[in-house]
Design an enzyme around this catalytic site. Structure first.
Site, PDB file in Angstrom:
ATOM      1  N   ALA A  43      -3.891   7.452  -5.203  1.00 12.64           N
ATOM      2  CA  ALA A  43      -2.504   6.997  -5.314  1.00 12.64           C
ATOM      3  C   ALA A  43      -2.570   5.491  -5.590  1.00 12.64           C
ATOM      4  CB  ALA A  43      -1.755   7.271  -4.023  1.00 12.64           C
TER       5      ALA A  43
ATOM      6  N   GLY B  67       0.835  -1.206   0.000  1.00 13.54           N
ATOM      7  CA  GLY B  67       0.000   0.000   0.000  1.00 13.54           C
ATOM      8  C   GLY B  67       0.859   1.240   0.000  1.00 13.54           C
ATOM      9  N   ASN B  68       0.273   2.387   0.275  1.00 14.15           N
ATOM     10  CA  ASN B  68       1.040   3.636   0.377  1.00 14.15           C
ATOM     11  C   ASN B  68       0.388   4.546   1.410  1.00 14.15           C
ATOM     12  OD1 ASN B  68      -0.940   5.419  -1.062  1.00 14.15           O
ATOM     13  ND2 ASN B  68      -0.525   3.943  -2.705  1.00 14.15           N
ATOM     14  N   HIS B  69       0.996   5.716   1.625  1.00 14.08           N
ATOM     15  CA  HIS B  69       0.549   6.577   2.727  1.00 14.08           C
ATOM     16  C   HIS B  69      -0.634   7.478   2.391  1.00 14.08           C
ATOM     17  CE1 HIS B  69       3.760   5.372   5.311  1.00 14.08           C
ATOM     18  NE2 HIS B  69       4.691   5.741   4.452  1.00 14.08           N
TER      19      HIS B  69
END
Ligand code: CTP
Length: 395
Positions: free
Chosen positions: A273, A206-208
């Site tokens: 994102a 995943g990402n932030h």
């Protein structure tokens, strides 16, 4: 703008309730239809008789009166807007937690129309952290807050907390109705948040991203009367009311949901994102710690923005984002061209207080025809306004 508008005016217990008489008079004079609901304590400050005379309608206060039940659900469906003015500290706190102990609260909780509030309280109450938190909660629910005035307060002190003057509330309502028609009939699609690409049943890539920017955009388009569909990856934030939300986890699911609605979309803003790569194989069982090293094979996900760029019609507006860490302008312009977008909104992780997780952002917008719009660091809500306004200037 107010002619024929149905205004449901909620009055709660504050000294500023004496201004409600002027407010009702101005609304009726402007051609609005006004129904008034009072909390029991507001009757200490102004009488129902005054308000029923000025509004030309009976004033409602109790859920059941003389063996008759007030249909609170229908009131919130009848109105074009529910305006709570003055909003006392007590009613504010009830709205924040969803308490339902009087007719005003029952109507608020069941209202399907937009809700605006005009707070009124003493400076110290207004500045208390719990009040700030409750106001932020209301905004997060999608309620509009009419700013308080600075001036002399009931306590004799001077400061912020005075309810906006009735004339200013009327101007606010005029602006509200004007703004809420500016994109009426338009269909807007927004992607937001991160995507989670599963590795096994308990792990993911995943990402932030938090989804805050996309949610602010959805709200801004909604406030202009557009029909908004928000396709939201895993996010801890709850979008406000009046937005059709499709929850997804992976890039593939996001793509699938986007494909369902894109043909019937006028403006698509892809702020998500999206993971660029996903595990080639998803393990059916939890991967056990058996070896010293583990290599994951990754494959590219579909590029949603690029695929929409290929198939969009001449009248559809496509907006992408570019979050960069270096060569920001170069990469943003490349994305504009490569993905056939109409706009790219660029932000850089190098800018202070911008990007994932912050409440603020600093953006530059590039238009397909070469124009560049630079903005200062602002709250994500204001950034959303700038993005929507820039798109509207070109459409
Ligand atoms: N995007 C998308 N689908 C993907 C990847 C990105 O729709 N699989 C969209 C994003 O929502 C954003 C834009 O493409 O609007 C740019 O995303 P970004 O991650 O900045 O760029 P990438 O195309 O992924 O390129 P790179 O990672 O090399 O910067």
């Amino acid at each position: 703008m107010l002619k024929g508008k149905k205004i449901l005016l909620g009055i709660s217990g504050s000294i500023a309730a004496y201004k409600s008489a002027t407010l009702v008079r101005l609304l009726v004079k402007a051609g609005a239809e006004v129904r008034v609901i009072m909390t029991p304590s507001s009757k200490n400050f102004i009488t129902p008789l005054t308000l029923s005379t000025l509004s030309k309608n009976p004033v409602l206060s109790e859920i059941a009166e003389k063996d008759e039940w007030s249909n609170h659900v229908m009131l919130g469906r009848w109105a074009d807007i529910m305006l709570i003015a003055p909003l006392s500290c007590n009613t504010l706190s009830k709205m924040a937690v969803g308490a339902c102990d009087n007719l005003l609260m029952a109507v608020y909780l069941s209202a399907t129309c937009p809700v605006a509030v005009a707070p009124a309280m003493d400076e110290d109450m207004w500045l208390h952290p719990s009040t700030k938190k409750n106001i932020a909660t209301l905004e997060q629910y999608g309620n509009r807050v009419i700013p308080v005035d600075n001036g002399e307060l009931a306590s004799g002190l001077f400061g912020p907390g005075r309810m906006a003057e009735p004339e200013n509330i009327i101007s606010w309502l005029n602006n509200f109705f004007q703004l809420s028609q500016s994109l009426s009939g338009k269909k807007v699609l927004i992607t937001a948040g991160p995507t989670y690409e599963p590795i096994d049943p308990v792990r993911f890539i995943g990402n932030h991203s938090t989804g805050k920017m996309g949610i602010a955009l959805a709200e801004s388009f909604r406030n202009r009367g557009a029909a908004v569909t928000l396709i939201l990856g895993p996010s801890a934030h709850v979008p406000p009311t009046g937005i059709a939300v499709h929850h997804v986890q992976t890039a593939a699911q996001m793509m699938e949901e986007v494909n369902k609605v894109f043909n019937d979309t006028d403006i698509a803003v892809l702020s998500a994102a999206v993971a660029d790569y996903k595990p080639e194989n998803v393990a059916e069982q939890k991967i056990k710690k058996t070896s010293d090293e583990l290599t994951l094979g990754l494959v590219k996900t579909d590029d949603i923005l690029a695929s929409l760029g290929k198939r969009k019609s001449g009248s559809q507006i496509l907006v992408g984002f570019a979050l960069e860490t270096e060569n920001e302008v170069g990469y943003a312009k490349q994305k504009l061209e490569k993905k056939n977008a109409d706009f790219i909104v660029m932000n850089s992780i190098r800018d202070a207080n911008a990007g994932f997780g912050y409440d603020t952002n600093k953006i530059t917008i590039f238009h397909r025809e070469g124009k560049q719009y630079d903005f200062e660091t602002k709250s994500k809500k204001q950034v959303a306004e700038d993005i929507v306004t820039t798109i509207m200037q070109h459409s």
